[in-house]
Write an enzyme that holds these catalytic residues in place. Sequence first.
Site, PDB file in Angstrom:
ATOM      1  N   GLY A 184     -26.479  12.245  -8.542  1.00  0.00           N
ATOM      2  CA  GLY A 184     -25.207  12.893  -8.210  1.00  0.00           C
ATOM      3  C   GLY A 184     -24.379  12.094  -7.236  1.00  0.00           C
ATOM      4  O   GLY A 184     -23.653  12.666  -6.421  1.00  0.00           O
ATOM      5  N   HIS A 444       9.655  12.163   2.106  1.00  0.00           N
ATOM      6  CA  HIS A 444       9.481  13.552   1.665  1.00  0.00           C
ATOM      7  C   HIS A 444      10.145  13.707   0.301  1.00  0.00           C
ATOM      8  O   HIS A 444      11.237  13.202   0.076  1.00  0.00           O
ATOM      9  CB  HIS A 444      10.141  14.494   2.675  1.00  0.00           C
ATOM     10  CG  HIS A 444      10.142  15.933   2.233  1.00  0.00           C
ATOM     11  ND1 HIS A 444       9.025  16.742   2.336  1.00  0.00           N
ATOM     12  CD2 HIS A 444      11.118  16.683   1.683  1.00  0.00           C
ATOM     13  CE1 HIS A 444       9.324  17.942   1.877  1.00  0.00           C
ATOM     14  NE2 HIS A 444      10.590  17.934   1.470  1.00  0.00           N
TER      15      HIS A 444
END
Length: 465
Positions: A184, A444
């Site tokens: 994993g 932004h």
Amino acid sequence: MADISCQLLVIGAGPGGYVAAIRAGQLGLDTVIVDDRKPGGTCLNIGCIPSKALIHAADEFFAMREAAAKRGIPGISASEPDLDWAEVVGWKDGIVNRLTNGVTGLLKKARVKLVPGRARFLDGKTVEVTSETSVQRIAADNIIIATGSVPVELPMLPFGGKVMSSEEALSLAAPPKRLAVVGGGYIGLELGTAFAKAGSTVTIVEATDRILPTYDADLVRPVRARLDALGVDILTGAKAKGLAGEDGDLLVELADGSERRIGADSVLVTVGRKPLTEGWGREELVLEMEGPFLKIDETCRTAMRGVYAIGDVAGEPMLAHKAMAEGEMVAEIVAGLRRSWDKRAIPAICFTDPEIVTVGLSPEQAKALGTEIKIGSFPFQANGRAMTLDRDDGFIRIVARADNHLVLGIQAVGAGISELSAAFSLALEMGACLEDVAGTIHAHPTQGEGFQEAAFKALGHAIHV
């Protein structure tokens, strides 16, 4: 073929080796590079690049299936998509060929001689290269060992038949109906996630108590949630014992000591990689070892004069970009330049869903230094761009010294977050303080705003959370 001599011989044309050769050629060194496969090594041929191609293809197919089931963004729907995995693999192979041919062209442009074949040391200055058609000796003033690494094979699950390494998984004609992944770590989860999105029923077997054991729990939590949502069955504290029964089920010992059989058409073993230190004549040299790796100093010199080692064979982290940086440095050293580097700003990326990026020290590692620290974290649930991407799971976290606010480490988990790794690494490389990150205007709306917001949070004046 006639014997040849050169100023620099590079053994292995992976990311570290070919970068070293190209840079050496640019600096005017008579350079030869040897490999028995196409330039690019594991990364370009059977690792980083082909796996990311299949991951992207699986993402696209999954998004179309979600739209067909009207589980994606409201207002968008589609018919049930088809998946021709063989054609996807062909597309992947085309990308690999473009890149390997590109590397070959760059080597030629730098006047580097590419010798196909397998190299074996005869002594500290001479190797013998064997190909299908010839045997050739090459003498060199300086040699770089860049032999890379290979998948770890489990004694109870040797490669062959339905048991495969990541290399075979990248060339399957179709996604297996039932896939068992043993291990994993990041390789197992990346490929396991891709096959789950492509339609496979996936079971992951991990011997430790959680997946991605080298990453801290906060970073892993969104990845685990996504795997659960994809229907991936995760068994932790479980050990693979081998194949059993007529159907060749995977036999697993669970954490409570009981056994379970997992029906699987394919078993993918991804329990790590080991440095390739055998098969190229190491016994003919006087090299020191550091665990399984060749021991090197801060400039990649081995115990033998004129012999260097870079990349996976020379120690952790076993990452392509680390090998590239080492290759460039060694080429410049051989050319007579003064070079050194440190490993504090090497990013590590796990291309799961969501992705994970770490660079520098984690909070636990920073605390272990005995210095008081500040930590700032910003969740993507408060980030407008993440919301518009319909993926607001994850966060960005910054770790800094409390006294002078020097940034010690940055961690993040989120969709597509790997593209911010360069910004994180640059901040660490340039010795940024929290005020530097907070004072940098971030565009932004972008996910990168979370980096600035995390710095604000660490400084005690968070704006948007």
